[in-house]
Enzyme design. Sequence first.
Site, PDB file in Angstrom:
ATOM      1  N   HIS A 158       0.854  -1.190   0.000  1.00 31.03           N
ATOM      2  CA  HIS A 158       0.000   0.000   0.000  1.00 31.03           C
ATOM      3  C   HIS A 158       0.898   1.250   0.000  1.00 31.03           C
ATOM      4  O   HIS A 158       2.048   1.186   0.453  1.00 31.03           O
ATOM      5  CB  HIS A 158      -0.890   0.010   1.245  1.00 31.03           C
ATOM      6  CG  HIS A 158      -2.025  -0.979   1.184  1.00 31.03           C
ATOM      7  ND1 HIS A 158      -3.053  -0.974   2.093  1.00 31.03           N
ATOM      8  CD2 HIS A 158      -2.288  -1.987   0.318  1.00 31.03           C
ATOM      9  CE1 HIS A 158      -3.906  -1.951   1.795  1.00 31.03           C
ATOM     10  NE2 HIS A 158      -3.462  -2.581   0.723  1.00 31.03           N
ATOM     11  N   GLU A 178       1.013   3.860   1.903  1.00 32.10           N
ATOM     12  CA  GLU A 178       1.540   4.258   3.212  1.00 32.10           C
ATOM     13  C   GLU A 178       2.739   3.400   3.609  1.00 32.10           C
ATOM     14  O   GLU A 178       3.713   3.890   4.182  1.00 32.10           O
ATOM     15  CB  GLU A 178       0.452   4.110   4.294  1.00 32.10           C
ATOM     16  CG  GLU A 178      -0.816   4.916   4.062  1.00 32.10           C
ATOM     17  CD  GLU A 178      -1.891   4.106   3.354  1.00 32.10           C
ATOM     18  OE1 GLU A 178      -1.575   3.418   2.348  1.00 32.10           O
ATOM     19  OE2 GLU A 178      -3.051   4.154   3.787  1.00 32.10           O
ATOM     20  N   CYS A 232      -6.007   1.728   6.054  1.00 31.54           N
ATOM     21  CA  CYS A 232      -6.590   0.474   6.543  1.00 31.54           C
ATOM     22  C   CYS A 232      -5.880   0.104   7.847  1.00 31.54           C
ATOM     23  O   CYS A 232      -4.982   0.817   8.298  1.00 31.54           O
ATOM     24  CB  CYS A 232      -6.409  -0.638   5.505  1.00 31.54           C
ATOM     25  SG  CYS A 232      -4.697  -1.224   5.371  1.00 31.54           S
ATOM     26  N   CYS A 277      -2.019  -0.333   7.578  1.00 32.36           N
ATOM     27  CA  CYS A 277      -1.286   0.929   7.416  1.00 32.36           C
ATOM     28  C   CYS A 277      -1.372   1.799   8.669  1.00 32.36           C
ATOM     29  O   CYS A 277      -0.371   2.416   9.062  1.00 32.36           O
ATOM     30  CB  CYS A 277      -1.796   1.671   6.191  1.00 32.36           C
ATOM     31  SG  CYS A 277      -1.450   0.760   4.666  1.00 32.36           S
TER      32      CYS A 277
END
Lengths: 162, 162
Positions: free
Chosen positions: A52, A54, A82, A85
């Site tokens: 992801h 992040e 999420c 993260c």
Amino acid sequence: MEDILYMREALKQAKKAYLMGEVPIGAVIVRDGKIISKAHNMRESLSDPTAHAEMIAIKKASETLKGWRLNECTMYVTIEPCCMCAGAIVQSRIKRLVIGSKDEKAGACGSKVDVLERDLFNHNVDVSFGILSEECSSMLTEFFRFIRENKCINNKKCAMER
Amino acid sequence: MEDILYMREALKQAKKAYLMGEVPIGAVIVRDGKIISKAHNMRESLSDPTAHAEMIAIKKASETLKGWRLNECTMYVTIEPCCMCAGAIVQSRIKRLVIGSKDEKAGACGSKVDVLERDLFNHNVDVSFGILSEECSSMLTEFFRFIRENKCINNKKCAMER
């Protein structure tokens, strides 16, 4: 005002993801008024469920600072992180988190759950919501509409067709 | 019975972390009765706040399977995953999670929070607790006692002294 400028950089990252057929989410990390790390979602391209925006941004920032503690840093991210993260934001001791748009389905900073709740873990993060919220969420909506309308089996195929 | 054998492999990974001066947590991922990925915590060595055993194990398994969906896989981990790692387990669609010992301070699979709560997110994970619990937790306790008694500034120094 500054927050808007940095969020625009995160949006540019999200746009890059979009053009690759990746779910368009972008993040930047700022320290002492300087962007030290930029990233966008790469899950499909890297076949990595942890890739992801992040997570990649945190890794890059740690490399730049040659240490895992990002306690003087602010992260700007287009969509609410999420659980993975948000957890990584706690792990890396990021000081401040600026979020573009909420994620009602999977957001872990207050929407679905709140793992950044004050004093829950050993590190508290200051969280701000709603910077360029419209632009951040509409990029996502448009992406998923394209995927649906073009009956894409996987996102990569769509990216190639664009 | 099988669970115990796989948890022993996770413990071997934790022991490797211990000897490096890393917080001793290990994980393995199993598919069709075969270990496809082994890892231990590497946060200090890599200066990467995301380099927990579970995260590295997930990445390796995705590489091995050439895809990010680990839905036929079981993860064995010596200590209850934190929020980041539990979130990564959801992201990677791991089917089953076997945990050695609970982490009352930061565990995100029921101890401090429960982000694997049934139907909270779009993927449910079957969770089992307590496999070789004593061995898993005592390795951690012993590690932190060593750190305290030797007034280690950072873990690496202690590892070098051993």
